[in-house]
Motif scaffolding. Structure first.
Motif, PDB file in Angstrom:
ATOM      1  N   GLN A  58      10.079   8.076 -10.742  1.00  0.00           N
ATOM      2  CA  GLN A  58      10.308   8.954 -11.904  1.00  0.00           C
ATOM      3  C   GLN A  58      10.263   8.158 -13.206  1.00  0.00           C
ATOM      4  OE1 GLN A  58      13.900  11.072 -10.955  1.00  0.00           O
ATOM      5  NE2 GLN A  58      12.803  12.515  -9.647  1.00  0.00           N
ATOM      6  N   ALA A  59      10.818   6.935 -13.182  1.00  0.00           N
ATOM      7  CA  ALA A  59      10.808   6.105 -14.400  1.00  0.00           C
ATOM      8  C   ALA A  59       9.376   5.713 -14.778  1.00  0.00           C
ATOM      9  CB  ALA A  59      11.652   4.852 -14.172  1.00  0.00           C
ATOM     10  N   HIS A  60       8.448   5.899 -13.838  1.00  0.00           N
ATOM     11  CA  HIS A  60       7.045   5.577 -14.121  1.00  0.00           C
ATOM     12  C   HIS A  60       6.181   6.844 -14.036  1.00  0.00           C
ATOM     13  CE1 HIS A  60       8.859   1.678 -13.306  1.00  0.00           C
ATOM     14  NE2 HIS A  60       7.918   1.198 -14.078  1.00  0.00           N
ATOM     15  N   GLN A  61       6.812   7.976 -14.401  1.00  0.00           N
ATOM     16  CA  GLN A  61       6.120   9.278 -14.484  1.00  0.00           C
ATOM     17  C   GLN A  61       5.380   9.626 -13.187  1.00  0.00           C
ATOM     18  OE1 GLN A  61       5.622   6.941 -17.281  1.00  0.00           O
ATOM     19  NE2 GLN A  61       7.559   7.912 -17.861  1.00  0.00           N
TER      20      GLN A  61
ATOM     21  N   ALA B  53      -0.047  -7.788  -8.808  1.00  0.00           N
ATOM     22  CA  ALA B  53      -1.059  -6.734  -8.611  1.00  0.00           C
ATOM     23  C   ALA B  53      -0.605  -5.401  -9.212  1.00  0.00           C
ATOM     24  CB  ALA B  53      -1.330  -6.563  -7.125  1.00  0.00           C
ATOM     25  N   GLY B  54       0.572  -5.396  -9.846  1.00  0.00           N
ATOM     26  CA  GLY B  54       1.043  -4.172 -10.507  1.00  0.00           C
ATOM     27  C   GLY B  54       1.735  -3.185  -9.582  1.00  0.00           C
ATOM     28  N   VAL B  55       2.089  -3.637  -8.361  1.00  0.00           N
ATOM     29  CA  VAL B  55       2.825  -2.755  -7.449  1.00  0.00           C
ATOM     30  C   VAL B  55       4.283  -2.708  -7.907  1.00  0.00           C
ATOM     31  CG1 VAL B  55       3.597  -2.489  -5.041  1.00  0.00           C
ATOM     32  CG2 VAL B  55       1.288  -3.360  -5.530  1.00  0.00           C
ATOM     33  N   LEU B  56       4.876  -1.522  -7.984  1.00  0.00           N
ATOM     34  CA  LEU B  56       6.298  -1.431  -8.353  1.00  0.00           C
ATOM     35  C   LEU B  56       7.111  -2.065  -7.232  1.00  0.00           C
ATOM     36  CD1 LEU B  56       6.675   2.239  -9.652  1.00  0.00           C
ATOM     37  CD2 LEU B  56       6.645   0.116 -10.979  1.00  0.00           C
ATOM     38  N   PHE B  57       8.072  -2.934  -7.601  1.00  0.00           N
ATOM     39  CA  PHE B  57       8.807  -3.655  -6.561  1.00  0.00           C
ATOM     40  C   PHE B  57      10.314  -3.514  -6.767  1.00  0.00           C
ATOM     41  CE2 PHE B  57      11.006  -7.365  -4.893  1.00  0.00           C
ATOM     42  CZ  PHE B  57      10.628  -7.271  -3.564  1.00  0.00           C
ATOM     43  N   GLY B  58      10.995  -2.962  -5.751  1.00  0.00           N
ATOM     44  CA  GLY B  58      12.450  -2.795  -5.816  1.00  0.00           C
ATOM     45  C   GLY B  58      13.126  -3.796  -4.893  1.00  0.00           C
TER      46      GLY B  58
ATOM     47  N   PHE C 254      17.058  -1.398 -14.492  1.00  0.00           N
ATOM     48  CA  PHE C 254      15.933  -1.104 -15.383  1.00  0.00           C
ATOM     49  C   PHE C 254      16.275  -1.487 -16.821  1.00  0.00           C
ATOM     50  CE2 PHE C 254      13.240   1.838 -17.831  1.00  0.00           C
ATOM     51  CZ  PHE C 254      12.014   1.643 -17.202  1.00  0.00           C
ATOM     52  N   GLU C 255      17.474  -1.058 -17.235  1.00  0.00           N
ATOM     53  CA  GLU C 255      17.889  -1.248 -18.636  1.00  0.00           C
ATOM     54  C   GLU C 255      18.173  -2.732 -18.917  1.00  0.00           C
ATOM     55  OE1 GLU C 255      20.772  -1.745 -21.716  1.00  0.00           O
ATOM     56  OE2 GLU C 255      21.316  -1.828 -19.597  1.00  0.00           O
ATOM     57  N   THR C 256      18.791  -3.420 -17.942  1.00  0.00           N
ATOM     58  CA  THR C 256      19.094  -4.845 -18.144  1.00  0.00           C
ATOM     59  C   THR C 256      17.801  -5.646 -18.282  1.00  0.00           C
ATOM     60  OG1 THR C 256      21.090  -4.560 -16.821  1.00  0.00           O
ATOM     61  CG2 THR C 256      20.371  -6.822 -17.208  1.00  0.00           C
ATOM     62  N   ALA C 257      16.807  -5.310 -17.458  1.00  0.00           N
ATOM     63  CA  ALA C 257      15.518  -6.017 -17.550  1.00  0.00           C
ATOM     64  C   ALA C 257      14.922  -5.827 -18.950  1.00  0.00           C
ATOM     65  CB  ALA C 257      14.563  -5.501 -16.483  1.00  0.00           C
ATOM     66  N   GLU C 258      14.983  -4.613 -19.467  1.00  0.00           N
ATOM     67  CA  GLU C 258      14.445  -4.343 -20.816  1.00  0.00           C
ATOM     68  C   GLU C 258      15.201  -5.141 -21.864  1.00  0.00           C
ATOM     69  OE1 GLU C 258      13.503  -0.302 -21.855  1.00  0.00           O
ATOM     70  OE2 GLU C 258      11.744  -0.824 -20.601  1.00  0.00           O
ATOM     71  N   ARG C 259      16.560  -5.122 -21.727  1.00  0.00           N
ATOM     72  CA  ARG C 259      17.417  -5.785 -22.716  1.00  0.00           C
ATOM     73  C   ARG C 259      17.139  -7.289 -22.767  1.00  0.00           C
ATOM     74  NH1 ARG C 259      22.876  -6.774 -21.999  1.00  0.00           N
ATOM     75  NH2 ARG C 259      22.882  -5.521 -20.109  1.00  0.00           N
ATOM     76  N   PHE C 260      16.739  -7.854 -21.637  1.00  0.00           N
ATOM     77  CA  PHE C 260      16.461  -9.290 -21.602  1.00  0.00           C
ATOM     78  C   PHE C 260      14.962  -9.585 -21.760  1.00  0.00           C
ATOM     79  CE2 PHE C 260      20.773  -9.351 -20.273  1.00  0.00           C
ATOM     80  CZ  PHE C 260      21.259 -10.586 -20.661  1.00  0.00           C
ATOM     81  N   GLY C 261      14.234  -8.602 -22.272  1.00  0.00           N
ATOM     82  CA  GLY C 261      12.822  -8.823 -22.588  1.00  0.00           C
ATOM     83  C   GLY C 261      11.913  -8.900 -21.369  1.00  0.00           C
ATOM     84  N   LEU C 262      12.347  -8.285 -20.249  1.00  0.00           N
ATOM     85  CA  LEU C 262      11.525  -8.347 -19.028  1.00  0.00           C
ATOM     86  C   LEU C 262      11.286  -6.938 -18.481  1.00  0.00           C
ATOM     87  CD1 LEU C 262      13.685 -11.205 -17.505  1.00  0.00           C
ATOM     88  CD2 LEU C 262      11.305 -11.480 -18.219  1.00  0.00           C
ATOM     89  N   PRO C 263      10.670  -6.061 -19.268  1.00  0.00           N
ATOM     90  CA  PRO C 263      10.558  -4.653 -18.857  1.00  0.00           C
ATOM     91  C   PRO C 263       9.871  -4.502 -17.502  1.00  0.00           C
ATOM     92  CG  PRO C 263       9.126  -5.129 -20.738  1.00  0.00           C
ATOM     93  CD  PRO C 263       9.988  -6.330 -20.548  1.00  0.00           C
ATOM     94  N   GLY C 264      10.445  -3.633 -16.668  1.00  0.00           N
ATOM     95  CA  GLY C 264       9.845  -3.347 -15.355  1.00  0.00           C
ATOM     96  C   GLY C 264      10.189  -4.357 -14.279  1.00  0.00           C
ATOM     97  N   ASP C 265      10.914  -5.429 -14.650  1.00  0.00           N
ATOM     98  CA  ASP C 265      11.237  -6.474 -13.668  1.00  0.00           C
ATOM     99  C   ASP C 265      12.587  -6.154 -13.018  1.00  0.00           C
ATOM    100  OD1 ASP C 265      11.872  -8.735 -12.248  1.00  0.00           O
ATOM    101  OD2 ASP C 265      11.221 -10.140 -13.807  1.00  0.00           O
ATOM    102  N   TYR C 266      12.537  -5.369 -11.935  1.00  0.00           N
ATOM    103  CA  TYR C 266      13.766  -4.959 -11.267  1.00  0.00           C
ATOM    104  C   TYR C 266      14.488  -6.149 -10.622  1.00  0.00           C
ATOM    105  CZ  TYR C 266      12.479   0.018 -11.606  1.00  0.00           C
ATOM    106  OH  TYR C 266      12.165   1.283 -12.062  1.00  0.00           O
ATOM    107  N   VAL C 267      13.748  -7.187 -10.247  1.00  0.00           N
ATOM    108  CA  VAL C 267      14.382  -8.355  -9.619  1.00  0.00           C
ATOM    109  C   VAL C 267      15.318  -9.012 -10.632  1.00  0.00           C
ATOM    110  CG1 VAL C 267      13.981 -10.623  -8.585  1.00  0.00           C
ATOM    111  CG2 VAL C 267      12.418  -8.743  -8.088  1.00  0.00           C
TER     112      VAL C 267
END
Ligand code: NDP
Length: 433
Positions: A211-214, A347-352, A399-412
């Protein structure tokens, strides 16, 4: 490495976390000064003991068992017990280390620990399982308590084993202390939806990622490795949300059913008969059973590794990418090797990552503890709605923490940093203990 020689999986888990924490220490030098990371890597207590028991032929058997009480800054040690021949200190420590961050991410008051034994339950009679569990608990009980250390299940430890362990604890201590174990049966203090929680949580998190990626889960082709507790209930929820699950496995082989996996058949084989997944294909048309096969070669949109550590390698990641996979979410603990994770993300695969994706099990265990403490029993619907909220919250935080630390989309990075900040701040507040 020198301090913990030979503990390969523990090194792998620690390295993966340390690689992501650089930006946090720059912003929070007070945590660096107090050497919180070094403290976090050292378990508070490690217990190793022998478990002698008698098999059905009257022969004495001896196994080794472990309980690693990793961190109690946020609450009592909490984490499962694993029975599998591969268990040794390095596995228990990796699982305990991961557990500390995972439990912090849930926002609930639970510390991290893990345990297990190199006992192999496969092919053992019910009476042998009981004798083994009773012997193990005869030592372990002195380290447990609802405010001290609260185990649960994991690979090879389900409700039957929890029953025998809890029964022996009750007998030795003469206390009906429900809160000392989670994953209990409904008639003796268990929580509705605990059995389903990890698998359902995996799929709720997957849905949030899409959902976060439409995007959405409906209509997606999905493969799930394993056919144990996590795999079965991940398949159940994925199907309920409109995905088409076409493959699952066990350590012998893979079944591929392009009509969609018949989950009742899997449950009967795995939960009732305790059989092998190859039985699924017997007398059923249109099903392929691949003895020793590789599930990651089955084309899919969504891949959920739900069996064990390092089960998805770089070659498997390449196969997934080549077949158009969009998302990989880790239901098992550390199922993807570091190279596989790198390849998927490049490769752009979403990774949780597991810490976030499979936290629904322990979160619902904490809900079981809440019910035990208040001598209450919640409905399935209510417990599941709490689980769903918690998974949405964990997704939002990562999701939000990754954005806040300048790493958008990096769930790890997002999950590692969010977990670290909660537990690290608590440790700093409690002083050097
Ligand atoms: P189960 O014992 O119920 O099932 C494990 C499944 O994985 C089985 O199908 C098993 O097949 C397969 N498996 C185990 N070891 C191996 C191996 N070495 N190679 C190939 N397949 C293997 O365990 P769970 O479902 O409870 O746990 C699965 C994973 O999820 C683990 O990583 C666990 O730590 C993690 N997890 C579990 C939670 C829970 O609530 N149960 C919570 C959070 C994480 P076979 O029967 O052939 O061995």
């Amino acid at each position: 490495l020198r301090r913990n020689p030979g503990e390969r999986e523990f090194h792998q888990a620690v390295r993966e976390v340390l690689e992501t924490l650089g930006p946090v220490l720059e912003r929070h030098p007070e945590l660096a000064q107090r050497r919180i990371i070094e403290l976090l890597c050292e378990p508070e207590r490690q217990i190793i003991f022998r478990v002698p028991w008698q098999d059905d032929q009257g022969r004495t058997r001896i196994n080794r068992a472990f309980r690693v009480e990793f961190n109690s800054a946020l609450g009592p040690y909490k984490g499962g017990l694993r029975f599998h021949p591969s268990v040794y200190l390095g596995i228990v420590k990796f699982l305990g280390f991961e557990q500390v961050f995972k439990n912090a991410l849930t926002g609930l008051p639970i510390g991290g620990g893990k345990g297990g034994s190199d006992f192999d339950p496969k092919g053992r009679s019910d009476a042998e399982i009981m004798r083994f569990c009773q012997s193990l608990m005869t030592e372990l009980y002195r380290h447990l308590g609802e405010h001290t250390d609260v185990p649960a299940g994991d690979i090879g430890v389900g409700q039957r084993e929890i029953g025998y362990l809890f029964g022996q604890y009750k007998r030795i201590t003469n206390r009906y202390e429900s809160g000392v174990f989670t994953g209990k049966g409904l008639d003796w203090g268990g929580s509705r939806a605990r059995r389903e929680a990890t698998g359902y949580g995996v799929v709720f998190f997957t849905q949030e990622m899409l959902q976060a990626h439409q995007d959405h889960l409906e209509g997606k082709t999905c493969i799930v490795s394993g056919s144990g507790n996590v795999a079965i209930y991940a398949m159940e929820k994925a199907m309920a949300l409109g995905a088409r699950v076409v493959a699952c496995s066990d350590s012998d082989g893979v079944v591929v059913d392009w009509n969609g996996i018949d989950l009742e058949r899997v449950k009967r084989i795995k939960e009732l008969e305790r059989g092998r997944i190859r039985v699924y294909a017997e007398g059923k048309s249109g099903v392929n059973y691949l003895e020793g096969g590789n599930i990651w070669e089955v084309p899919c949109h969504v891949a959920l590794p739900c069996a064990t550590q390092n089960e998805l390698t770089a070659d498997d990641a390449r196969a997934l990418v080549n077949n158009g996979c969009l998302l990989v979410a880790e239901g098992a603990n550390m199922p993807c090797t570091p190279e596989a994770v790198r390849l998927l993300r490049d490769a752009g695969v979403l990774f949780g990552p597991a810490k976030a994706v499979n936290a629904g099990g322990v979160a619902t265990s904490a809900l079981e503890m809440q019910q035990n403490a208040s001598r209450d029993s919640w409905s399935f619907a209510y417990t599941e709605s709490r689980l769903r909220e918690i998974m949405a919250q964990i997704h939002h935080q990562s999701f939000e923490t990754a954005e806040r630390f300048g790493l958008p989309g990096d769930y790890v990075a997002g999950a590692n940093i969010a977990g670290f900040l909660r537990v690290g701040r608590a440790m700093a507040s409690l002083g050097l203990i």
